[in-house]
Design a protein around this motif. Structure first.
Motif, PDB file in Angstrom:
ATOM      1  N   ALA A 181      19.144  -9.350 109.832  1.00 44.40           N
ATOM      2  CA  ALA A 181      18.136  -8.311 110.051  1.00 44.40           C
ATOM      3  C   ALA A 181      18.412  -7.539 111.332  1.00 44.40           C
ATOM      4  O   ALA A 181      18.177  -6.323 111.405  1.00 44.40           O
ATOM      5  CB  ALA A 181      16.743  -8.942 110.106  1.00 44.40           C
ATOM      6  N   ARG A 182      18.918  -8.216 112.348  1.00 43.31           N
ATOM      7  CA  ARG A 182      19.204  -7.539 113.621  1.00 43.31           C
ATOM      8  C   ARG A 182      20.300  -6.491 113.468  1.00 43.31           C
ATOM      9  O   ARG A 182      20.334  -5.516 114.216  1.00 43.31           O
ATOM     10  CB  ARG A 182      19.625  -8.569 114.668  1.00 43.31           C
ATOM     11  CG  ARG A 182      18.517  -9.549 115.057  1.00 43.31           C
ATOM     12  CD  ARG A 182      18.912 -10.364 116.267  1.00 43.31           C
ATOM     13  NE  ARG A 182      17.954 -11.426 116.534  1.00 43.31           N
ATOM     14  CZ  ARG A 182      18.178 -12.713 116.342  1.00 43.31           C
ATOM     15  NH1 ARG A 182      19.342 -13.112 115.876  1.00 43.31           N
ATOM     16  NH2 ARG A 182      17.243 -13.608 116.608  1.00 43.31           N
ATOM     17  N   ARG A 183      21.195  -6.703 112.510  1.00 42.81           N
ATOM     18  CA  ARG A 183      22.341  -5.798 112.358  1.00 42.81           C
ATOM     19  C   ARG A 183      22.049  -4.624 111.420  1.00 42.81           C
ATOM     20  O   ARG A 183      22.825  -3.682 111.365  1.00 42.81           O
ATOM     21  CB  ARG A 183      23.547  -6.590 111.820  1.00 42.81           C
ATOM     22  CG  ARG A 183      24.064  -7.641 112.788  1.00 42.81           C
ATOM     23  CD  ARG A 183      25.290  -8.338 112.211  1.00 42.81           C
ATOM     24  NE  ARG A 183      25.878  -9.275 113.153  1.00 42.81           N
ATOM     25  CZ  ARG A 183      25.551 -10.541 113.263  1.00 42.81           C
ATOM     26  NH1 ARG A 183      24.604 -11.045 112.470  1.00 42.81           N
ATOM     27  NH2 ARG A 183      26.129 -11.332 114.141  1.00 42.81           N
ATOM     28  N   LEU A 184      20.954  -4.692 110.674  1.00 46.08           N
ATOM     29  CA  LEU A 184      20.652  -3.642 109.704  1.00 46.08           C
ATOM     30  C   LEU A 184      19.967  -2.469 110.383  1.00 46.08           C
ATOM     31  O   LEU A 184      18.988  -2.648 111.114  1.00 46.08           O
ATOM     32  CB  LEU A 184      19.735  -4.182 108.602  1.00 46.08           C
ATOM     33  CG  LEU A 184      20.355  -5.077 107.532  1.00 46.08           C
ATOM     34  CD1 LEU A 184      19.253  -5.653 106.635  1.00 46.08           C
ATOM     35  CD2 LEU A 184      21.353  -4.293 106.687  1.00 46.08           C
ATOM     36  N   SER A 185      20.454  -1.258 110.126  1.00 47.18           N
ATOM     37  CA  SER A 185      19.752  -0.068 110.597  1.00 47.18           C
ATOM     38  C   SER A 185      18.495   0.117 109.751  1.00 47.18           C
ATOM     39  O   SER A 185      18.345  -0.494 108.690  1.00 47.18           O
ATOM     40  CB  SER A 185      20.648   1.160 110.445  1.00 47.18           C
ATOM     41  OG  SER A 185      20.880   1.420 109.067  1.00 47.18           O
ATOM     42  N   GLN A 186      17.576   0.998 110.214  1.00 47.15           N
ATOM     43  CA  GLN A 186      16.344   1.222 109.450  1.00 47.15           C
ATOM     44  C   GLN A 186      16.643   1.752 108.058  1.00 47.15           C
ATOM     45  O   GLN A 186      16.049   1.305 107.060  1.00 47.15           O
ATOM     46  CB  GLN A 186      15.438   2.207 110.198  1.00 47.15           C
ATOM     47  CG  GLN A 186      14.085   2.429 109.533  1.00 47.15           C
ATOM     48  CD  GLN A 186      13.233   1.177 109.529  1.00 47.15           C
ATOM     49  OE1 GLN A 186      13.126   0.509 110.542  1.00 47.15           O
ATOM     50  NE2 GLN A 186      12.620   0.862 108.394  1.00 47.15           N
ATOM     51  N   ALA A 187      17.570   2.704 107.952  1.00 47.83           N
ATOM     52  CA  ALA A 187      17.900   3.279 106.643  1.00 47.83           C
ATOM     53  C   ALA A 187      18.487   2.225 105.719  1.00 47.83           C
ATOM     54  O   ALA A 187      18.112   2.127 104.539  1.00 47.83           O
ATOM     55  CB  ALA A 187      18.879   4.439 106.811  1.00 47.83           C
ATOM     56  N   ARG A 188      19.418   1.417 106.243  1.00 40.31           N
ATOM     57  CA  ARG A 188      20.012   0.362 105.432  1.00 40.31           C
ATOM     58  C   ARG A 188      18.980  -0.687 105.040  1.00 40.31           C
ATOM     59  O   ARG A 188      19.011  -1.241 103.934  1.00 40.31           O
ATOM     60  CB  ARG A 188      21.166  -0.298 106.194  1.00 40.31           C
ATOM     61  CG  ARG A 188      22.364   0.602 106.423  1.00 40.31           C
ATOM     62  CD  ARG A 188      23.035   0.952 105.124  1.00 40.31           C
ATOM     63  NE  ARG A 188      24.260   1.718 105.348  1.00 40.31           N
ATOM     64  CZ  ARG A 188      24.960   2.284 104.371  1.00 40.31           C
ATOM     65  NH1 ARG A 188      24.548   2.187 103.125  1.00 40.31           N
ATOM     66  NH2 ARG A 188      26.062   2.965 104.647  1.00 40.31           N
ATOM     67  N   PHE A 189      18.054  -0.971 105.962  1.00 38.53           N
ATOM     68  CA  PHE A 189      17.016  -1.952 105.677  1.00 38.53           C
ATOM     69  C   PHE A 189      16.144  -1.477 104.517  1.00 38.53           C
ATOM     70  O   PHE A 189      15.872  -2.237 103.574  1.00 38.53           O
ATOM     71  CB  PHE A 189      16.155  -2.176 106.923  1.00 38.53           C
ATOM     72  CG  PHE A 189      15.035  -3.158 106.725  1.00 38.53           C
ATOM     73  CD1 PHE A 189      15.262  -4.521 106.788  1.00 38.53           C
ATOM     74  CD2 PHE A 189      13.753  -2.704 106.456  1.00 38.53           C
ATOM     75  CE1 PHE A 189      14.233  -5.420 106.592  1.00 38.53           C
ATOM     76  CE2 PHE A 189      12.713  -3.594 106.262  1.00 38.53           C
ATOM     77  CZ  PHE A 189      12.960  -4.960 106.337  1.00 38.53           C
ATOM     78  N   ASP A 190      15.700  -0.209 104.558  1.00 40.75           N
ATOM     79  CA  ASP A 190      14.876   0.333 103.483  1.00 40.75           C
ATOM     80  C   ASP A 190      15.614   0.274 102.148  1.00 40.75           C
ATOM     81  O   ASP A 190      15.039  -0.109 101.114  1.00 40.75           O
ATOM     82  CB  ASP A 190      14.493   1.784 103.784  1.00 40.75           C
ATOM     83  CG  ASP A 190      13.495   1.895 104.931  1.00 40.75           C
ATOM     84  OD1 ASP A 190      12.862   0.872 105.265  1.00 40.75           O
ATOM     85  OD2 ASP A 190      13.362   2.999 105.492  1.00 40.75           O
ATOM     86  N   GLN A 191      16.895   0.652 102.160  1.00 36.42           N
ATOM     87  CA  GLN A 191      17.684   0.618 100.930  1.00 36.42           C
ATOM     88  C   GLN A 191      17.830  -0.809 100.413  1.00 36.42           C
ATOM     89  O   GLN A 191      17.743  -1.061  99.210  1.00 36.42           O
ATOM     90  CB  GLN A 191      19.059   1.238 101.174  1.00 36.42           C
ATOM     91  CG  GLN A 191      19.030   2.726 101.468  1.00 36.42           C
ATOM     92  CD  GLN A 191      20.354   3.242 102.008  1.00 36.42           C
ATOM     93  OE1 GLN A 191      21.333   2.509 102.114  1.00 36.42           O
ATOM     94  NE2 GLN A 191      20.393   4.516 102.365  1.00 36.42           N
ATOM     95  N   ALA A 192      18.051  -1.739 101.342  1.00 35.96           N
ATOM     96  CA  ALA A 192      18.272  -3.134 100.942  1.00 35.96           C
ATOM     97  C   ALA A 192      17.035  -3.761 100.325  1.00 35.96           C
ATOM     98  O   ALA A 192      17.125  -4.455  99.305  1.00 35.96           O
ATOM     99  CB  ALA A 192      18.732  -3.957 102.150  1.00 35.96           C
ATOM    100  N   VAL A 193      15.856  -3.527 100.930  1.00 34.58           N
ATOM    101  CA  VAL A 193      14.656  -4.147 100.383  1.00 34.58           C
ATOM    102  C   VAL A 193      14.303  -3.568  99.016  1.00 34.58           C
ATOM    103  O   VAL A 193      13.846  -4.278  98.115  1.00 34.58           O
ATOM    104  CB  VAL A 193      13.449  -4.038 101.349  1.00 34.58           C
ATOM    105  CG1 VAL A 193      13.675  -4.859 102.592  1.00 34.58           C
ATOM    106  CG2 VAL A 193      13.125  -2.598 101.696  1.00 34.58           C
ATOM    107  N   LEU A 194      14.537  -2.266  98.838  1.00 34.48           N
ATOM    108  CA  LEU A 194      14.289  -1.665  97.536  1.00 34.48           C
ATOM    109  C   LEU A 194      15.269  -2.181  96.487  1.00 34.48           C
ATOM    110  O   LEU A 194      14.887  -2.522  95.369  1.00 34.48           O
ATOM    111  CB  LEU A 194      14.373  -0.136  97.644  1.00 34.48           C
ATOM    112  CG  LEU A 194      13.239   0.532  98.429  1.00 34.48           C
ATOM    113  CD1 LEU A 194      13.554   2.005  98.641  1.00 34.48           C
ATOM    114  CD2 LEU A 194      11.913   0.378  97.717  1.00 34.48           C
ATOM    115  N   ALA A 195      16.553  -2.221  96.852  1.00 41.97           N
ATOM    116  CA  ALA A 195      17.563  -2.707  95.913  1.00 41.97           C
ATOM    117  C   ALA A 195      17.332  -4.166  95.544  1.00 41.97           C
ATOM    118  O   ALA A 195      17.471  -4.558  94.385  1.00 41.97           O
ATOM    119  CB  ALA A 195      18.953  -2.528  96.510  1.00 41.97           C
ATOM    120  N   ALA A 196      16.953  -4.974  96.526  1.00 38.81           N
ATOM    121  CA  ALA A 196      16.717  -6.395  96.262  1.00 38.81           C
ATOM    122  C   ALA A 196      15.562  -6.592  95.294  1.00 38.81           C
ATOM    123  O   ALA A 196      15.594  -7.477  94.425  1.00 38.81           O
ATOM    124  CB  ALA A 196      16.434  -7.128  97.570  1.00 38.81           C
TER     125      ALA A 196
END
Length: 242
Positions: free
Chosen positions: A216-231
């Motif tokens: 989580a520390r390494r994920l940018s905000q944009a990548r985080f949003d994409q990841a939670v939606l994709a998951a």
């Protein structure tokens, strides 16, 4: 041997989901429901979720948004009660199919949200949206331990940044999962075998949570949003096609 490996993978995903990408928790739900009777699997997952909750709350509680929580909490207990009633009256086959359909609907909602224009007005800010999310989260988490998808939809729609997202989710689900324990116990879902299995898997959940914290520390905000939606989409499809 394959079953043991799948249980370990599911426990890792539970921990990782609690501290990083919440939607992945529904993949663990699908794995447990495919290896155990669906009703018993909800109790097994619940114990592991509580282990992950403790780690997540310990690390993220300072980032929780109490204002958002106040909008969600009033409708959670009614949602839990309806979910418990549903568990009490349906058979295993109906429950399995219901879990899959619920998550598929949530996946479709996630896709609609992901396709929204950045210029579109924000959604999910009304009291009604908060109450609806709380009711849906209570029902879905009681029947499928999969309310992470509901929370993802609500929090991403509100534009909640990563740390506040993780903190709010951690506190919310710790409280919700504690409330689910008496409901599950009243339904007789905590067998000796279930508790023994989850005790063995608890350290694996902690390991997954540790990995999630570092990711989580390494994920940018944009990548985080994409990841939670994709998951969430992946987890919904996993439940439908299993």
């Amino acid at each position: 041997m394959l079953a043991v490996l799948l249980f370990v993978v599911a426990a890792l995903l539970v921990g990782f989901a609690k501290t990083a990408i919440g939607g992945l928790g529904s993949v663990a739900v699908a794995i447990f429901a495919s290896l155990m009777p669906a009703r018993e699997s909800t109790a097994a997952i619940l114990v592991l979720l509580l282990v992950g909750d403790v780690v997540a709350v310990w690390h993220y509680h300072r980032d929780a948004d109490l204002g958002l929580l106040r909008r969600l909490i009033p409708a959670v207990l009614p949602g839990l009660a309806v979910g418990a009633l549903f568990l009490a009256v349906v058979d295993d086959t109906v429950l399995r199919r219901s879990i899959g359909v619920l998550l598929l609907l949530l996946a479709a909602m996630q896709l609609v949200l992901a396709r929204r224009s950045s210029a579109a007005p924000p959604i999910g800010h009304s009291t009604a949206a908060g109450l609806g999310t709380g009711l849906a989260a209570g029902f879905v988490t009681m029947t499928a331990n999969a309310a992470g998808a509901v929370m993802t939809l609500y929090l991403v729609a509100r534009g909640v940044e990563k740390k506040r997202f993780l903190g709010t989710s951690a506190v919310f689900f710790f409280g919700v999962n504690l409330c689910k324990v008496p409901f599950s116990a009243a339904l007789g879902l905590f067998s000796t075998a279930t508790l023994a299995r989850t005790a063995l898997l608890a350290p694996v959940v902690v390991l997954g949570a540790w990995a999630g914290l570092h990711s989580a520390r390494r994920l940018s905000q944009a990548r985080f949003d994409q990841a939670v939606l994709a998951a969430t989409v992946v987890s919904a499809l996993a439940l439908v096609v299993r």
